[in-house]
Scaffold this motif. Structure first.
Motif, mmCIF file in Angstrom:
data_model
loop_
_atom_site.group_PDB
_atom_site.id
_atom_site.type_symbol
_atom_site.label_atom_id
_atom_site.label_comp_id
_atom_site.label_asym_id
_atom_site.label_seq_id
_atom_site.Cartn_x
_atom_site.Cartn_y
_atom_site.Cartn_z
ATOM 1 N N LEU A 185 44.271 58.319 56.888
ATOM 2 C CA LEU A 185 44.683 56.924 57.082
ATOM 3 C C LEU A 185 43.679 56.167 57.951
ATOM 4 C CD1 LEU A 185 48.527 57.415 57.558
ATOM 5 C CD2 LEU A 185 47.322 56.566 55.529
ATOM 6 N N ALA A 186 43.153 56.828 58.990
ATOM 7 C CA ALA A 186 42.145 56.192 59.839
ATOM 8 C C ALA A 186 40.880 55.892 59.042
ATOM 9 C CB ALA A 186 41.831 57.084 61.034
ATOM 10 N N ALA A 187 40.489 56.824 58.184
ATOM 11 C CA ALA A 187 39.299 56.609 57.356
ATOM 12 C C ALA A 187 39.530 55.467 56.373
ATOM 13 C CB ALA A 187 38.939 57.896 56.619
ATOM 14 N N LYS A 188 40.721 55.435 55.795
ATOM 15 C CA LYS A 188 41.058 54.359 54.858
ATOM 16 C C LYS A 188 40.968 52.998 55.543
ATOM 17 C CE LYS A 188 44.826 52.903 51.790
ATOM 18 N NZ LYS A 188 45.029 51.577 52.337
ATOM 19 N N ASP A 189 41.383 52.956 56.821
ATOM 20 C CA ASP A 189 41.349 51.704 57.585
ATOM 21 C C ASP A 189 39.978 51.446 58.225
ATOM 22 O OD1 ASP A 189 43.998 51.325 56.947
ATOM 23 O OD2 ASP A 189 44.753 52.071 58.879
ATOM 24 N N ASP A 190 39.039 52.381 58.032
ATOM 25 C CA ASP A 190 37.696 52.276 58.607
ATOM 26 C C ASP A 190 37.743 52.104 60.126
ATOM 27 O OD1 ASP A 190 34.957 52.464 58.155
ATOM 28 O OD2 ASP A 190 34.713 50.278 58.115
ATOM 29 N N ASP A 191 38.697 52.824 60.768
ATOM 30 C CA ASP A 191 38.900 52.765 62.217
ATOM 31 C C ASP A 191 38.101 53.904 62.858
ATOM 32 O OD1 ASP A 191 39.834 52.927 64.833
ATOM 33 O OD2 ASP A 191 41.910 52.474 64.286
ATOM 34 N N HIS A 192 36.894 53.612 63.254
ATOM 35 C CA HIS A 192 35.970 54.645 63.731
ATOM 36 C C HIS A 192 36.487 55.379 64.962
ATOM 37 C CE1 HIS A 192 32.235 53.332 61.343
ATOM 38 N NE2 HIS A 192 33.320 52.873 60.762
ATOM 39 N N GLU A 193 37.090 54.653 65.885
ATOM 40 C CA GLU A 193 37.633 55.295 67.088
ATOM 41 C C GLU A 193 38.742 56.283 66.715
ATOM 42 O OE1 GLU A 193 40.074 53.907 71.012
ATOM 43 O OE2 GLU A 193 38.376 52.662 70.418
ATOM 44 N N GLU A 194 39.610 55.872 65.823
ATOM 45 C CA GLU A 194 40.716 56.743 65.397
ATOM 46 C C GLU A 194 40.211 57.901 64.538
ATOM 47 O OE1 GLU A 194 44.725 57.680 65.860
ATOM 48 O OE2 GLU A 194 43.458 56.220 66.874
ATOM 49 N N ILE A 195 39.178 57.671 63.748
ATOM 50 C CA ILE A 195 38.572 58.759 62.969
ATOM 51 C C ILE A 195 38.072 59.849 63.918
ATOM 52 C CG2 ILE A 195 36.607 59.397 61.508
ATOM 53 C CD1 ILE A 195 36.909 56.599 60.176
ATOM 54 N N ALA A 196 37.378 59.460 64.974
ATOM 55 C CA ALA A 196 36.882 60.445 65.942
ATOM 56 C C ALA A 196 38.046 61.168 66.619
ATOM 57 C CB ALA A 196 35.996 59.758 66.981
ATOM 58 N N HIS A 197 39.072 60.435 67.004
ATOM 59 C CA HIS A 197 40.238 61.020 67.676
ATOM 60 C C HIS A 197 40.941 62.036 66.780
ATOM 61 C CE1 HIS A 197 43.718 61.128 70.377
ATOM 62 N NE2 HIS A 197 44.444 61.092 69.277
ATOM 63 N N GLU A 198 41.231 61.645 65.563
ATOM 64 C CA GLU A 198 41.956 62.540 64.643
ATOM 65 C C GLU A 198 41.089 63.725 64.224
ATOM 66 O OE1 GLU A 198 45.043 62.293 64.489
ATOM 67 O OE2 GLU A 198 45.298 60.223 65.146
ATOM 68 N N SER A 199 39.793 63.521 64.106
ATOM 69 C CA SER A 199 38.891 64.630 63.789
ATOM 70 C C SER A 199 38.921 65.665 64.906
ATOM 71 C CB SER A 199 37.463 64.119 63.589
ATOM 72 O OG SER A 199 37.393 63.288 62.452
ATOM 73 N N ALA A 200 38.922 65.196 66.150
ATOM 74 C CA ALA A 200 39.011 66.120 67.280
ATOM 75 C C ALA A 200 40.335 66.884 67.252
ATOM 76 C CB ALA A 200 38.854 65.365 68.589
ATOM 77 N N ASP A 201 41.427 66.200 66.908
ATOM 78 C CA ASP A 201 42.728 66.879 66.801
ATOM 79 C C ASP A 201 42.691 67.973 65.741
ATOM 80 O OD1 ASP A 201 43.884 65.340 68.787
ATOM 81 O OD2 ASP A 201 44.993 64.035 67.404
ATOM 82 N N ILE A 202 42.056 67.685 64.618
ATOM 83 C CA ILE A 202 41.956 68.684 63.546
ATOM 84 C C ILE A 202 41.136 69.881 64.011
ATOM 85 C CG2 ILE A 202 40.914 69.163 61.285
ATOM 86 C CD1 ILE A 202 41.832 66.355 60.447
ATOM 87 N N VAL A 203 40.008 69.644 64.648
ATOM 88 C CA VAL A 203 39.157 70.739 65.119
ATOM 89 C C VAL A 203 39.928 71.593 66.120
ATOM 90 C CG1 VAL A 203 37.078 71.326 66.422
ATOM 91 C CG2 VAL A 203 36.980 69.589 64.608
ATOM 92 N N TYR A 204 40.614 70.961 67.067
ATOM 93 C CA TYR A 204 41.398 71.699 68.054
ATOM 94 C C TYR A 204 42.443 72.584 67.368
ATOM 95 C CZ TYR A 204 45.288 72.641 71.100
ATOM 96 O OH TYR A 204 46.318 73.266 71.748
ATOM 97 N N HIS A 205 43.239 72.007 66.477
ATOM 98 C CA HIS A 205 44.291 72.781 65.820
ATOM 99 C C HIS A 205 43.708 73.846 64.885
ATOM 100 C CE1 HIS A 205 46.817 69.488 67.337
ATOM 101 N NE2 HIS A 205 47.708 70.451 67.454
ATOM 102 N N LEU A 206 42.554 73.575 64.291
ATOM 103 C CA LEU A 206 41.863 74.579 63.485
ATOM 104 C C LEU A 206 41.467 75.773 64.355
ATOM 105 C CD1 LEU A 206 40.447 75.549 60.874
ATOM 106 C CD2 LEU A 206 38.454 74.237 61.632
#
Length: 99
Positions: free
Chosen positions: A56-77
């Protein structure tokens, strides 16, 4: 930030995750994922949730949120890898084979 810095950050984060897995401190979110009543499904659900949020962040082109959610994915991975008794080196090896 250099690639070496990124490696250090991932290694340090994984080390903290492994320590939380071993010590299971009561006030630790990470430890709670290892002891959750849903078992590994708790972290798998978080991976799914964070992936949806990243999309959803990527769809909205929200760069700050893309970085935040990517970090969440890496952590949970990384938590999931620790649950499965894998290591960051297993991930690096797999990625290196695909290079």
């Amino acid at each position: 930030m250099t690639d070496a810095d990124a490696d250090v950050i991932l290694d340090e984060l994984f080390s903290v995750i492994e320590q939380r897995k071993a010590d299971l401190p009561e006030d630790s979110y990470t430890a709670s994922l290892f002891t959750h009543e849903k078992g590994e499904n708790a972290v798998l659900e978080k991976l799914g949730e964070e992936t949806t949020e990243l999309i959803l962040a990527a769809k909205d082109d929200d760069h700050e949120e893309i970085a935040h959610e990517s970090a969440d994915i890496v952590y949970h991975l990384l938590v999931m890898l620790a649950m499965k008794d894998l290591d960051v080196s297993d991930l690096r090896d797999e990625l290196a084979e695909r290079r």
